[in-house]
Design a protein around this motif. Structure first.
Motif: not given
Length: 430
Positions: A319-332
């Motif tokens: 589930x932790x990997x999904x947090x990186x997906x979220x960060x990448x979606x935010x962009x900055x």
């Protein structure tokens, strides 16, 4: 999956005082070279302007930890375990020191196949770091077997969290304070301090390590030696459900391994985190979260058993990997958000490492402890090494967002295989 019964205490000399007196420095000395090669080097390459493809290719520096089973039987069949440990630690100090000497030299640029134009010093440093990895992998084989020789099964479970904690503290020190100092000064200072820390941890280890009796297969000829050498390998597969077990070891940490290699370039290249800031994030938030996670994982395993612990811990890791997906979606994302995600990643990674380390110990047969643990850990790193080697090129082509989605998907097979593991981890089917 049922819990195995505790074995009797190991024969030989009992450690004086708490085993932590030698476990902590020994695993600090084990984790630091790995951190220098696998964590510090990608930041060094990134800071020196290497491409994502080159950074991904640097995963090949971790190949010795994957292929170490090839020479692991030597430590079971030849010499004393402690002698192997001491010799490897002393050579590691010299190798890390040599990396410091060459790290800031200027030899111009070189066109290298597959990775393009790259500073020549990075190729020289990569060569030295590969030797460092070879020495470190050899030390790992003997250190892990030494741990199993010196402690009975109950104490192996009790101290595995502290062992993982010391290991991860050393790794995060390499990617945290040492990187921060290198960012504020230069890489000669950063790698030089790594060599000094290695000297302190290795010296302490050598001074306080006990001398447990080592069980050793017997052979009376050259043919007998090679017969035992070969038997060290196939004996690991002589168990119930070997395909399921080996597949699980290969895949359990695959998603985490793929993500770890590209998390630093993501933070620095896509999110604008500086070298010094990366050092602070890794060296403060990461260290604390990793320690808490490793101790929590060890406590969980010792109380609930390895069979009941793997499922929830594996779920948290994936589930932790999904947090990186979220960060990448935010962009900055903000620096605070990056730090928070980094903490969660290291907490889950600490838990997973503690639980998985004890699981791998339970798969080892007493006759070939060093060989079997090397086979298990080598197989564990194989998938990650191969995937991370091309991970940089993949991330460069498809972007970090899609890459982190792939990392999340890659964690699913290992999680599913938990439900199909054999009940007995060490013995053959009857």
């Amino acid at each position: 999956m049922t819990e195995l019964q505790n074995n009797r205490p190991a024969d030989g000399e009992k450690p004086r005082g708490s085993p932590l007196w030698w476990i902590a420095p020994l695993y600090l000395a084990q984790g630091l070279p790995y951190g220098v090669v696998q964590l510090m080097a990608p930041i060094y390459f990134t800071a020196k302007g290497a491409s994502l493809t080159a950074i991904g290719a640097s995963s090949l520096l971790g190949l010795p930890w994957t292929i170490k089973p090839l020479w692991s039987p030597l430590t079971d069949l030849f010499g004393r375990r402690k002698t192997w440990v001491v010799a490897a630690l002393l050579l590691l100090i010299a190798a890390i020191g040599l990396t410091a000497v060459v790290s800031e030299l200027d030899f111009g640029m070189t066109d290298w196949p597959a990775v393009g134009r790259i500073p020549s010093v990075l190729l020289i440093a990569a060569g030295i770091l590969f030797v460092t990895a070879m020495l470190s992998a050899t030390a790992d084989i003997s250190e892990d077997a030494f741990y199993m020789d010196a402690l009975d099964k109950r104490r192996q479970a009790l101290y595995v969290g502290w062992r993982v904690t010391a290991y991860r503290v050393a790794m995060i020190c390499a990617s945290g304070p040492l990187v921060y100092i290198a960012g504020k000064t230069n890489w000669v200072v950063g790698y030089g301090l790594a060599a000094i820390l290695m000297s302190l941890a290795a010296g302490w280890s050598i001074f306080v390590m006990p001398s447990p009796r080592q069980s050793r297969p017997t052979y009376d000829s050259v043919a007998g030696f090679f017969g035992e050498f070969t038997r060290a390998f196939y004996s690991y597969a002589q168990r119930s459900g070997p395909v399921r077990l080996l597949s699980f070891i290969l895949l359990f940490k695959l998603g985490e391994q793929m993500l770890a290699k590209m998390s630093t370039p993501f933070f620095m290249n896509a999110c604008g985190v500086t070298t010094a800031q990366m050092g602070v994030i890794s060296g403060t938030l990461g260290v604390g979260a990793s320690i808490i996670g490793a101790v929590a994982g060890s406590y969980w395993v010792s109380r609930k058993g390895i069979g009941s612990s793997l499922v929830p811990i594996a779920f948290v890791m994936g589930a932790t990997n999904l947090l990186y997906v979220w960060l990448a979606m935010i962009g900055k994302p903000s620096l605070y958000l990056i730090g928070a995600v980094h903490m969660v990643e290291h907490f889950s990674g600490g838990m997973g490492s503690a639980a998985f380390a004890f699981f791998l110990i339970r798969t080892c047969k007493d006759e070939f402890k060093a060989s079997h643990y090397a086979i298990a850990t080598g197989l564990m790193s194989l998938g990650g090494t191969l995937a991370s080697t091309v991970g940089g090129a993949v991330a460069e082509k498809i972007g970090f967002l899609d890459y982190f989605v792939i990392c999340t998907v890659a964690a699913i097979p290992g999680f599913v295989l938990i439900f199909f593991l054999p009940k007995d981890l060490t013995t053959d089917d009857k």
